[in-house]
Design a protein around this motif. Structure first.
Motif, PDB file in Angstrom:
ATOM      1  N   MET A  93       0.737  -1.166  -0.098  1.00 11.42           N
ATOM      2  CA  MET A  93       0.009  -0.021   0.102  1.00 11.42           C
ATOM      3  C   MET A  93       0.986   1.089  -0.076  1.00 11.42           C
ATOM      4  N   VAL A 101      -5.248   4.354   6.687  1.00  9.54           N
ATOM      5  CA  VAL A 101      -5.932   3.101   7.629  1.00  9.54           C
ATOM      6  C   VAL A 101      -5.856   3.419   8.932  1.00  9.54           C
ATOM      7  N   PHE A 104      -8.667   6.308   9.629  1.00 15.56           N
ATOM      8  CA  PHE A 104      -9.920   5.784   9.663  1.00 15.56           C
ATOM      9  C   PHE A 104     -10.570   5.487  10.988  1.00 15.56           C
ATOM     10  N   ASN A 110     -14.672   9.880   4.471  1.00 11.54           N
ATOM     11  CA  ASN A 110     -13.320  10.059   3.677  1.00 11.54           C
ATOM     12  C   ASN A 110     -12.638  11.406   3.899  1.00 11.54           C
ATOM     13  N   PHE A 114      -8.790  11.898   5.079  1.00 21.54           N
ATOM     14  CA  PHE A 114      -7.871  12.194   4.072  1.00 21.54           C
ATOM     15  C   PHE A 114      -7.087  13.280   4.774  1.00 21.54           C
TER      16      PHE A 114
ATOM     17  N   LYS B   6      -7.034  11.897  -5.567  1.00 19.58           N
ATOM     18  CA  LYS B   6      -8.310  11.920  -5.773  1.00 19.58           C
ATOM     19  C   LYS B   6      -8.487  12.537  -7.483  1.00 19.58           C
ATOM     20  N   GLY B 188     -12.664   2.789  -2.453  1.00 20.42           N
ATOM     21  CA  GLY B 188     -12.397   4.153  -2.098  1.00 20.42           C
ATOM     22  C   GLY B 188     -12.910   4.551  -0.800  1.00 20.42           C
ATOM     23  N   HIS B 189     -13.416   3.692  -0.127  1.00 17.62           N
ATOM     24  CA  HIS B 189     -13.777   3.816   1.361  1.00 17.62           C
ATOM     25  C   HIS B 189     -13.096   3.165   2.220  1.00 17.62           C
ATOM     26  N   ARG B 190     -13.535   3.441   3.601  1.00 11.67           N
ATOM     27  CA  ARG B 190     -12.760   2.843   4.741  1.00 11.67           C
ATOM     28  C   ARG B 190     -12.696   1.349   4.751  1.00 11.67           C
ATOM     29  N   TYR B 193      -9.904   0.011   2.477  1.00 10.60           N
ATOM     30  CA  TYR B 193      -8.584   0.347   2.956  1.00 10.60           C
ATOM     31  C   TYR B 193      -8.271  -0.829   4.052  1.00 10.60           C
TER      32      TYR B 193
END
Lengths: 251, 340
Positions: A93, A101, A104, A110, A114, B6, B188-190, B193
């Motif tokens: 990654m 990670v 979150f 998001n 970010f 993005k 693209g979301h939690r 990941y």
């Protein structure tokens, strides 16, 4: 109030006692250094606190709640986040995604995640590498990544396991600066470290382990003169000689 | 500072939308839909790409290699077929029940299996295919070894059956858009990941508050439900089902190999893998007929061996390698970043 409280924590591997009835507290907002010679049980203690190991006996409470025996992710969710001494980048990654990670954990959408990740990356000076795969970072970068990732998780207690080992003195200075900035932002830290010149000036308290036992717990300036600590680090003979030297100088 | 990735993601999405638009208008090109075999190949590419993509959620993104996906594929197929053949209704309730059953079975069997790490999980999933295959073969309620044959029914959305390839072509395209859309969203979301984090290091992920067992179970459930949906298409297209058509190791391997050939853990990989394998499979079968049965598998096996040795990241990995080389050749300034 103590943010983290260890009460007689014992960890055994078979017959080997890695931590022997270790008790101490970490006050909110402070930096506590955990030092000791190799094999003293520092990382084992970290693993007990972060839930990777279940202590054989004793109690660990965090933020007023008993966390003994909880799983690592439950403890992380409560706000005690650690780094690993042997760096563990999520190799395939990107650096940014690694930190994301962590972010979150507290940021559920998001946009905020970010932003949080970008902020932590900037703080740990990883911005030029953020789109590279984490596996390709040099060791100093991986150490900073460990920190950025844990930081992004918005911890109350940040547990750093030898984040400065193997760094050049310039890199150590940079890392110390980051740690001080984190302290200013109100994060409590517990730091395992071998690099004494890095930990001594910034720690509010130092806990010394030797062969699984806590041999001292005091302010850093008193720790450096503690006979037991000198003996543990330098050996009995050397410590005797130093004592004689000191008394000679005094008298 | 806003994350620069993005913009790139948006660019990628535009390419995908364009691709879907092109695929959607292809049958309108005069003559294209006339060649029924070509239509058949396109339909199968869309189907197998969707199947591989559904597998990719668990196997690629989450890193849990399953050789048991033909079970969920079969359950989905049987759900639709039971509703239509056994109960004489539209397939819709059967589709929903089949998808739910596949998700449930996935969670129940993978809960103990996920306690096994690494290769042992993969081995356990092998056994599950065998168990379900035997069970379906002797289970009279669902037609046993003989299977279920569709009666002649009216075409259209109600029955999800068409007399022409064009109807199935659009059905397959919708399936493709659903499965790829779900994965694109996850990516693209939690949760996306988190899946990758679990793949790359379970302990690290847990140290950051990720409940890895829950992530794996959820990935498995999503993967199984989408696989069941692909099974629905398969049975509606073939108009019959028996255990060996769906719940076989052969079929289970296809999920794995297409994804690995294309590039596991990437959105494009399953499509790339299917676009290479399916024409190979169908054209060799057409050219050599009965005599050449298995020629496609021989060639495919060779490709996989070469791929695993030369480029484990699959077709997508090859393209990435080429792109990096071009970027490097163009100007070293932008492509490389100095050491700290």
């Amino acid at each position: 109030m103590a943010l983290l409280e260890l009460n007689e924590v014992t960890m055994k591997f078979g017959e080997l006692v890695a931590n022997d009835r270790v008790s101490f507290t970490v006050e909110a907002g402070s930096i506590v250094g955990l030092i000791g010679p190799n094999g003293a049980g520092k990382t084992t203690l970290f693993n007990c606190i972060s839930g990777l190991y279940k202590p054989f006996s004793g109690r660990i409470s965090f933020d007023g709640k008993d966390i003994t025996g909880l799983t690592p992710y439950q403890i992380a969710r409560k706000g005690a986040v650690r780094t690993f001494q042997v760096v563990r980048p999520l190799k395939e990654m990107t650096v940014f995604d690694n930190v994301l990670v962590g972010a979150f954990l507290k940021c559920h959408d998001n946009k905020t995640a970010f932003e949080k990740a970008a902020e932590c990356i900037r703080l740990c000076e990883l911005t030029p590498f953020q789109d590279k795969l984490a596996g390709g970072l040099p060791i100093a970068g991986k150490k900073r990544l460990e920190m950025a990732r844990a930081l992004a998780a918005g911890p109350k207690l940040l547990m750093l396991d030898e984040v400065m080992a193997g760094l050049t003195s310039t890199e150590v200075k940079a890392a110390v600066e980051v740690i001080l900035r984190l302290k200013d932002s109100g994060i409590t830290m517990m730091i395992v470290e071998h690099v004494m010149e890095a930990i001594m000036p910034i720690a509010d308290k130092v806990v010394v382990l030797d062969s699984g036992l806590k041999i001292a717990e005091d302010a850093p300036e008193r720790i450096v003169n503690d006979d037991k600590v000198i003996e543990a680090y330098l050996g009995a003979k050397y410590s005797q000689r130093m004592k004689e030297q000191r008394s000679g100088a005094g008298g | 500072m806003v994350n620069p990735t993005k913009n790139r993601i948006f660019g990628k999405d535009a390419v995908w939308l364009l691709f879907i638009a092109v695929v959607a208008v292809l049958p309108l090109v005069p003559g294209f839909a006339d060649n029924s075999f070509r239509m058949h190949v396109f339909i199968l590419i869309l189907l197998y790409a969707s199947m591989a993509q559904a597998w990719n959620i668990l196997g690629g993104y989450c890193g849990q290699v399953s050789f048991g996906h033909s079970v969920f594929f079969g359950i989905g197929a049987y759900g639709a077929a039971m509703a239509l053949v056994t109960y004489g209704t539209a397939p819709w309730p059967g589709i929903l029940i089949g998808m739910a059953a596949a998700g449930l079975v996935a969670v129940v069997i993978s809960y103990p299996c996920f306690k096994l790490s690494g290769h042992y999980f993969a081995i356990a999933t092998f056994a599950i295919v065998e168990i379900f295959f035997r069970m379906f073969q002797v289970w009279d309620w669902i037609g046993g070894a003989i299977g279920l044959d569709y009666p002649v029914i009216e075409e259209g959305l109600w029955n999800l059956v068409w007399y022409s390839k064009t109807g199935y072509y659009y059905f397959a395209l919708i399936l493709f858009v659903i499965v790829f859309g779900v994965v694109r969203w996850l990516e693209g979301h939690r949760f996306g990941y988190y899946m990758k984090a679990v793949r790359e290091g379970q302990e690290t992920a847990e140290s950051l508050g990720v409940n890895s067992a829950m992530v794996k179970l959820t990935a498995m459930a999503i993967s199984a439900v989408l696989t069941a949906l692909c099974g629905v298409f398969f049975v509606q297209y073939n108009l019959r089902v028996d255990p060996s058509m769906v719940i076989s190791l052969d079929m289970a391997m296809k999920f794995v190999l297409i994804t690995i050939l294309g590039g596991a853990g990437t959105l494009l990989g399953p499509l790339a893998g299917a676009a290479v394998l399916i024409p190979l499979q169908e054209y060799t079968r057409a050219f050599w007929g009965g005599l050449g049965g298995g020629i496609d598998l021989i060639i495919f096996g060779l490709i996989i061996i070469l791929m695993v040795i030369k480029q484990p990241a699959g077709i997508v990995g090859i393209f990435q390698g080429i792109r990096q080389r071009i970027a490097k050749a163009r100007g070293k300034g932008g492509a490389e970043i100095g050491t700290p």
